[in-house]
Design a protein around this motif. Structure first.
Motif, PDB file in Angstrom:
ATOM      1  N   ALA A 181       0.669  -1.435  -0.281  1.00 18.91           N
ATOM      2  CA  ALA A 181       0.048  -0.139   0.131  1.00 18.91           C
ATOM      3  C   ALA A 181       0.998   1.525  -0.043  1.00 18.91           C
ATOM      4  O   ALA A 181       0.337   2.159  -0.701  1.00 18.91           O
ATOM      5  N   LEU A 182       1.548   0.678   0.340  1.00 18.02           N
ATOM      6  CA  LEU A 182       2.997   2.850   0.411  1.00 18.02           C
ATOM      7  C   LEU A 182       3.318   2.884  -0.747  1.00 18.02           C
ATOM      8  O   LEU A 182       3.618   3.842  -0.934  1.00 18.02           O
ATOM      9  N   ILE A 183       4.012   1.279  -1.598  1.00 17.71           N
ATOM     10  CA  ILE A 183       4.440   2.117  -2.369  1.00 17.71           C
ATOM     11  C   ILE A 183       3.325   2.013  -3.708  1.00 17.71           C
ATOM     12  O   ILE A 183       3.816   3.305  -4.822  1.00 17.71           O
ATOM     13  N   GLU A 184       2.656   1.600  -3.700  1.00 19.36           N
ATOM     14  CA  GLU A 184       1.244   2.537  -4.067  1.00 19.36           C
ATOM     15  C   GLU A 184       0.797   3.308  -4.495  1.00 19.36           C
ATOM     16  O   GLU A 184       0.817   4.449  -4.775  1.00 19.36           O
ATOM     17  N   ALA A 185       1.112   3.962  -2.766  1.00 14.27           N
ATOM     18  CA  ALA A 185       0.701   5.393  -2.415  1.00 14.27           C
ATOM     19  C   ALA A 185       1.930   6.296  -3.396  1.00 14.27           C
ATOM     20  O   ALA A 185       1.824   7.449  -3.733  1.00 14.27           O
ATOM     21  N   ASP A 186       3.520   5.803  -3.116  1.00 20.00           N
ATOM     22  CA  ASP A 186       4.172   6.403  -3.500  1.00 20.00           C
ATOM     23  C   ASP A 186       4.095   6.908  -5.062  1.00 20.00           C
ATOM     24  O   ASP A 186       5.062   7.440  -5.332  1.00 20.00           O
TER      25      ASP A 186
ATOM     26  N   ILE B 260       2.400   9.676  -6.089  1.00 20.00           N
ATOM     27  CA  ILE B 260       3.053  10.962  -5.474  1.00 20.00           C
ATOM     28  C   ILE B 260       4.238  11.026  -6.714  1.00 20.00           C
ATOM     29  O   ILE B 260       3.888  12.138  -6.965  1.00 20.00           O
ATOM     30  N   ILE B 261       4.195  10.041  -7.442  1.00 19.34           N
ATOM     31  CA  ILE B 261       5.728  10.135  -8.835  1.00 19.34           C
ATOM     32  C   ILE B 261       4.217  10.422  -9.281  1.00 19.34           C
ATOM     33  O   ILE B 261       5.147  11.608 -10.676  1.00 19.34           O
ATOM     34  N   ILE B 262       3.660  10.196  -9.598  1.00 17.41           N
ATOM     35  CA  ILE B 262       2.454  10.520 -10.832  1.00 17.41           C
ATOM     36  C   ILE B 262       2.382  11.675 -10.821  1.00 17.41           C
ATOM     37  O   ILE B 262       2.439  12.534 -11.904  1.00 17.41           O
ATOM     38  N   LEU B 263       2.038  12.353  -9.126  1.00 16.66           N
ATOM     39  CA  LEU B 263       1.663  13.475  -8.759  1.00 16.66           C
ATOM     40  C   LEU B 263       2.872  14.927  -9.362  1.00 16.66           C
ATOM     41  O   LEU B 263       2.455  15.908  -9.992  1.00 16.66           O
ATOM     42  N   GLY B 264       4.179  14.060  -8.913  1.00 21.93           N
ATOM     43  CA  GLY B 264       5.385  15.110  -9.310  1.00 21.93           C
ATOM     44  C   GLY B 264       5.404  15.591 -10.698  1.00 21.93           C
ATOM     45  O   GLY B 264       6.233  16.478 -11.722  1.00 21.93           O
TER      46      GLY B 264
END
Length: 197
Positions: free
Chosen positions: A84-89, A92-96
């Motif tokens: 779940a942490l990896i998916e959320a990360d 965040i990468i896509i957001l960047g």
């Protein structure tokens, strides 16, 4: 503490949104309100993290610094499932990446020559339009309608030109402050719900 980690993540999300708004706004109109908002939020929080706000304000690339802080805040959450942490990360990468695209749009405006050339061509076209319509309206016996018809056509075409100029730099017409306020409100709701559990 779980509650503090959720609160820090919510603050980091708001900080990122507000920093992107600052990046996509004119420095003359948003620099001082940005600094005041960041200082107010980070000084007034219960975690006493005022140094984070100051560090982001002083960073040469604020958006990247806020993005990095968002990632650190995410990894500060006590998550039992590392997937779940990896998916959320990844999110965040896509957001960047999306922010980088917005910055490219903002920093690459349409050259002024194109805008001026379009305005001059449209003005000349609107000026000569009555001459082009005269014969058609004369055949119909309504020569008096040439000027109203030309005016209406010119009005709509100049309106389309104005819309095109607004779309060259869309961030000035978006309610970005409202977006940031909504993020802050959602953060407060999430933290309040977390406190109830």
């Amino acid at each position: 503490d779980d509650e503090q980690a959720v609160h820090s993540l919510g603050m980091a999300v708001w900080l990122y949104c507000r920093t992107v708004m600052n990046q996509l706004s004119s420095p003359d109109e948003d620099e001082l309100p940005y600094q005041e908002a960041v200082r107010a939020v980070y000084r007034g929080n219960k975690d006493n993290n005022s140094h984070i706000g100051e560090r982001i304000i002083a960073a040469p690339d604020r958006t990247m610094a806020a993005w990095k802080h968002l990632s650190f805040a995410l990894h500060g959450l006590p998550v039992p499932d590392p997937k779940a942490l990896i998916e959320a990360d990844k999110s965040i990468i896509i957001l960047g990446e999306c922010t980088a695209v917005c910055e490219k749009i903002y920093k690459s405006p349409v050259p002024l020559v194109y805008t001026r050339h379009t305005a001059r061509f449209l003005s000349l076209w609107a000026l000569l339009l009555p001459a082009a319509l005269y014969a058609t309206f004369a055949d119909l016996g309504t020569v008096w309608a040439v000027l109203p018809a030309s005016s209406i056509l010119a009005f709509f075409l100049f309106g389309v030109d104005e819309l095109a100029m607004q779309l060259e730099e869309p961030f000035s017409i978006l309610p970005m402050q409202s977006f940031c306020d909504d993020v802050m409100q959602a953060t407060q709701i999430i933290v309040a719900n977390d406190e109830l559990e």
